[in-house]
Design a protein around this motif. Structure first.
Motif, PDB file in Angstrom:
ATOM      1  N   LEU A 194      -4.753   9.494 -14.917  1.00  0.00           N
ATOM      2  CA  LEU A 194      -5.869   8.656 -14.470  1.00  0.00           C
ATOM      3  C   LEU A 194      -5.386   7.313 -13.909  1.00  0.00           C
ATOM      4  CD1 LEU A 194      -8.535   9.343 -17.230  1.00  0.00           C
ATOM      5  CD2 LEU A 194      -8.547  10.116 -14.858  1.00  0.00           C
ATOM      6  N   LEU A 195      -4.399   6.705 -14.553  1.00  0.00           N
ATOM      7  CA  LEU A 195      -3.841   5.456 -14.021  1.00  0.00           C
ATOM      8  C   LEU A 195      -3.189   5.702 -12.661  1.00  0.00           C
ATOM      9  CD1 LEU A 195      -2.296   3.821 -17.217  1.00  0.00           C
ATOM     10  CD2 LEU A 195      -4.206   2.953 -15.859  1.00  0.00           C
ATOM     11  N   ALA A 196      -2.504   6.835 -12.521  1.00  0.00           N
ATOM     12  CA  ALA A 196      -1.904   7.174 -11.229  1.00  0.00           C
ATOM     13  C   ALA A 196      -2.990   7.374 -10.176  1.00  0.00           C
ATOM     14  CB  ALA A 196      -1.044   8.427 -11.364  1.00  0.00           C
ATOM     15  N   GLY A 197      -4.111   7.957 -10.582  1.00  0.00           N
ATOM     16  CA  GLY A 197      -5.228   8.118  -9.654  1.00  0.00           C
ATOM     17  C   GLY A 197      -5.785   6.784  -9.198  1.00  0.00           C
ATOM     18  N   LEU A 198      -5.915   5.843 -10.122  1.00  0.00           N
ATOM     19  CA  LEU A 198      -6.374   4.501  -9.754  1.00  0.00           C
ATOM     20  C   LEU A 198      -5.391   3.825  -8.804  1.00  0.00           C
ATOM     21  CD1 LEU A 198      -7.757   3.169 -13.151  1.00  0.00           C
ATOM     22  CD2 LEU A 198      -9.066   3.749 -11.098  1.00  0.00           C
ATOM     23  N   LEU A 199      -4.104   4.012  -9.050  1.00  0.00           N
ATOM     24  CA  LEU A 199      -3.097   3.430  -8.164  1.00  0.00           C
ATOM     25  C   LEU A 199      -3.146   4.073  -6.785  1.00  0.00           C
ATOM     26  CD1 LEU A 199      -0.860   1.274  -8.121  1.00  0.00           C
ATOM     27  CD2 LEU A 199       0.756   3.085  -8.709  1.00  0.00           C
ATOM     28  N   VAL A 221      -4.550   3.553  -1.063  1.00  0.00           N
ATOM     29  CA  VAL A 221      -5.285   4.012   0.121  1.00  0.00           C
ATOM     30  C   VAL A 221      -6.243   2.924   0.610  1.00  0.00           C
ATOM     31  CG1 VAL A 221      -7.012   5.688   0.920  1.00  0.00           C
ATOM     32  CG2 VAL A 221      -5.035   6.466  -0.392  1.00  0.00           C
ATOM     33  N   LEU A 222      -6.934   2.257  -0.322  1.00  0.00           N
ATOM     34  CA  LEU A 222      -7.861   1.200   0.097  1.00  0.00           C
ATOM     35  C   LEU A 222      -7.132   0.014   0.730  1.00  0.00           C
ATOM     36  CD1 LEU A 222     -10.471   1.198  -2.789  1.00  0.00           C
ATOM     37  CD2 LEU A 222     -10.726   2.084  -0.468  1.00  0.00           C
ATOM     38  N   SER A 281       0.825  -1.204   0.000  1.00  0.00           N
ATOM     39  CA  SER A 281       0.000   0.000   0.000  1.00  0.00           C
ATOM     40  C   SER A 281       0.863   1.259   0.000  1.00  0.00           C
ATOM     41  CB  SER A 281      -0.966  -0.005   1.180  1.00  0.00           C
ATOM     42  OG  SER A 281      -0.278   0.013   2.400  1.00  0.00           O
ATOM     43  N   LEU A 282       1.930   1.282   0.776  1.00  0.00           N
ATOM     44  CA  LEU A 282       2.791   2.468   0.811  1.00  0.00           C
ATOM     45  C   LEU A 282       3.543   2.654  -0.507  1.00  0.00           C
ATOM     46  CD1 LEU A 282       4.138   2.284   4.473  1.00  0.00           C
ATOM     47  CD2 LEU A 282       2.286   3.709   3.554  1.00  0.00           C
ATOM     48  N   ALA A 311      -5.214  -1.621   8.083  1.00  0.00           N
ATOM     49  CA  ALA A 311      -5.572  -1.123   9.416  1.00  0.00           C
ATOM     50  C   ALA A 311      -6.769  -1.887   9.984  1.00  0.00           C
ATOM     51  CB  ALA A 311      -5.873   0.373   9.344  1.00  0.00           C
ATOM     52  N   GLU A 312      -7.764  -2.180   9.143  1.00  0.00           N
ATOM     53  CA  GLU A 312      -8.922  -2.946   9.598  1.00  0.00           C
ATOM     54  C   GLU A 312      -8.522  -4.355  10.038  1.00  0.00           C
ATOM     55  OE1 GLU A 312     -11.512  -2.890   6.237  1.00  0.00           O
ATOM     56  OE2 GLU A 312     -12.531  -1.068   6.897  1.00  0.00           O
TER      57      GLU A 312
END
Length: 144
Positions: A51-56, A61-62, A20-21, A68-69
């Protein structure tokens, strides 16, 4: 083959935190170079990389939230859901791998045609690390 009883769930491992990081760092890197080369390489090509960077970024983040969950759920004395053998445990790393490969292809095109080839080559290295991490944590076929 099921995970052995007492083994930590896939989402709670340091490898998932690393994925994730790395995804967040790589996405921010690609936002920067997508914006820098937006005008020189072409509007639509720059937009695709952004847009691909946004998806990444969303993916990173998810997975960070899921990490964390999972860490929180490990200490829950009355769990409400099963923590093992969920089908998405193998699909989440696969989604990261597909995103990383897509961005690497876009980066290669930008490295050949844009003003900042070194930045895009470094970007390829970053998404290669994301892809490697995603492959490392993906359960073997039939395990999840």
């Amino acid at each position: 083959m099921a995970a052995p009883l007492g083994a930590p769930p896939n989402y709670s491992t340091p490898a998932m935190l690393g994925l994730s990081l790395l995804s967040i760092i790589a996405s921010l890197w690609h936002f920067t170079f997508g914006a820098l080369d937006y005008a020189s390489a072409g509007r639509y090509e720059g937009l695709v990389l952004i847009l691909l960077a946004g998806l990444l970024l969303v993916y990173g983040v998810l997975t960070l939230i899921r990490y964390a969950e999972a860490r929180d759920a490990m200490g829950d004395p009355h769990p409400r859901i099963a923590m093992y053998d969920t089908p998405h445990e193998s699909r989440v790393p696969l989604a990261g791998l597909i995103l990383a490969v897509s961005i690497a292809v876009a980066d290669l095109a930008f490295a050949l045609a844009a003003q900042h080839p070194l930045g895009h080559l470094i970007g390829i290295v970053l998404v290669a690390l994301v892809a490697r991490q995603a492959l490392r944590i993906r359960p073997a076929r039939g395990e999840s």
